[in-house]
Design an enzyme around this catalytic site. Structure first.
Site, PDB file in Angstrom:
ATOM      1  N   LYS A  53      18.316  28.199 -13.225  1.00  0.00           N
ATOM      2  CA  LYS A  53      19.061  28.393 -13.504  1.00  0.00           C
ATOM      3  C   LYS A  53      18.650  29.196 -14.839  1.00  0.00           C
ATOM      4  O   LYS A  53      19.053  29.839 -15.671  1.00  0.00           O
ATOM      5  CB  LYS A  53      19.587  26.686 -14.451  1.00  0.00           C
ATOM      6  N   GLN A  97      17.751  17.829 -15.430  1.00  0.00           N
ATOM      7  CA  GLN A  97      18.013  17.588 -14.427  1.00  0.00           C
ATOM      8  C   GLN A  97      17.460  16.353 -13.580  1.00  0.00           C
ATOM      9  O   GLN A  97      16.337  16.039 -14.106  1.00  0.00           O
ATOM     10  CB  GLN A  97      16.191  19.261 -14.263  1.00  0.00           C
ATOM     11  N   ASP A 120      26.622  19.172 -17.919  1.00  0.00           N
ATOM     12  CA  ASP A 120      26.352  19.481 -16.226  1.00  0.00           C
ATOM     13  C   ASP A 120      27.650  18.196 -16.487  1.00  0.00           C
ATOM     14  O   ASP A 120      28.263  17.951 -15.071  1.00  0.00           O
ATOM     15  CB  ASP A 120      25.086  18.094 -16.692  1.00  0.00           C
TER      16      ASP A 120
END
Ligand code: GUN
Length: 283
Positions: A53, A97, A120
């Site tokens: 990422k 994460q 997200d």
């Protein structure tokens, strides 16, 4: 007739080029999009995802910062850091994460992220907005899947879409986005009886179950569009999906490979959401 391969890398590059152009324009206007990534613990898959990422951020001109904690970090410390990032004007996206180590309440952590920086698309506010069709940040993997279908000229309208797996981050939202595009959606999961009776009737089959090669070609409707979200290791330690690619490609009409299918699209939509957030921040 073997299936057409849906090339996630190629499609991701197509979208990345236009996102990078937009970053360039934003930077000219004095706005540098910024993403904060929080990684807790030593999970090696998570470390790899985070590295990928951040590398993509760098390639696209998006500023990124990494905040790392050991397994022993306290929930309060994490919540305070997120609040600090919520208030930081240079940060437009915050990503924690997952999975988080045991003992930390994932819901509490996600809910601490400002919905306006939740790139997200995991915050309940964004999930609610998605459910009722309001503008929101869409979860990156399901969003990436919809973009792949769009790129291939596939309309879900009127089709029977079967989603295998009901996680909050992939299965559930994938079904919702397909419903929004007028598919008839069936959710299957670990308690589903006679799973193959559903997979065999799917015009669009999305598998996000995390079980290596468990759907084979004979369980797929001829000509179906098959999207494999699985990221597993087979008995030889090789990366593989949920779909047995070798047999499935003989039956399906379209199929995504693993790797090189959904994965690159997930990261692309994260970049898209971060730039969208930066654009919103300047009105
Ligand atoms: N873990 C697995 N997939 C994801 C994702 O898309 N976002 C985050 N934050 N964690 C994940």
């Amino acid at each position: 007739m073997p299936a057409k391969l849906i090339d996630g890398k190629k499609i991701a590059n197509h979208y990345r080029n236009s996102i990078a152009e937009e970053v360039k324009q934003l930077r000219k206007d004095g706005m540098a999009p910024g993403l904060a990534v929080i990684l807790v613990g030593e999970d090696s898959a998570s470390q790899t995802y985070v590295r990928m990422k951040r590398k993509t951020c760098q390639e696209m001109g998006i500023h990124s910062i990494l905040i790392e904690y050991g397994n022993e970090v306290g929930e309060n410390e994490l919540l305070e850091k997120i609040q600090q990032l919520n208030d930081d004007k240079a940060i437009h996206g915050i990503l924690v994460q997952l999975p988080l180590p045991e003992g930390i309440q994932t819901e509490k952590v996600i809910e601490q992220i400002s919905p306006d920086k939740d790139v997200d698309g995991f915050h309940p506010v964004n999930i609610g907005r998605m459910m009722i069709g309001e503008d929101s940040f869409l979860p990156c993997t399901p969003y990436g899947i919809m973009k792949m279908l769009q790129y291939e000229g596939i309309s879900p309208s009127g089709k029977h879409a079967v989603v295998v797996g009901r996680s909050n981050i992939v299965g559930k939202p994938a079904g919702q986005l397909l419903l929004r595009e007028n598919a008839t959606v069936t959710y299957c999961h670990s308690k589903t009886e006679n799973l193959v009776s559903y997979t065999r009737s799917a015009d669009i089959l999305i598998s996000a179950a995390g079980r290596p090669n468990f759907i084979s070609g004979k369980d797929i409707k001829p000509g179906a569009i098959v999207i494999d979200v699985g990221m597993n290791r087979d008995e030889n330690g090789r990366l593989c999906g949920d779909i047995d690619f070798e047999t499935a490609k003989e039956t399906a009409g379209y199929i995504t490979p693993v790797p090189g299918g959904v994965g690159p699209m997930t990261i692309t939509m994260l970049m898209f959401n971060t730039v969208k957030s930066a654009r919103r921040a300047i009105g």
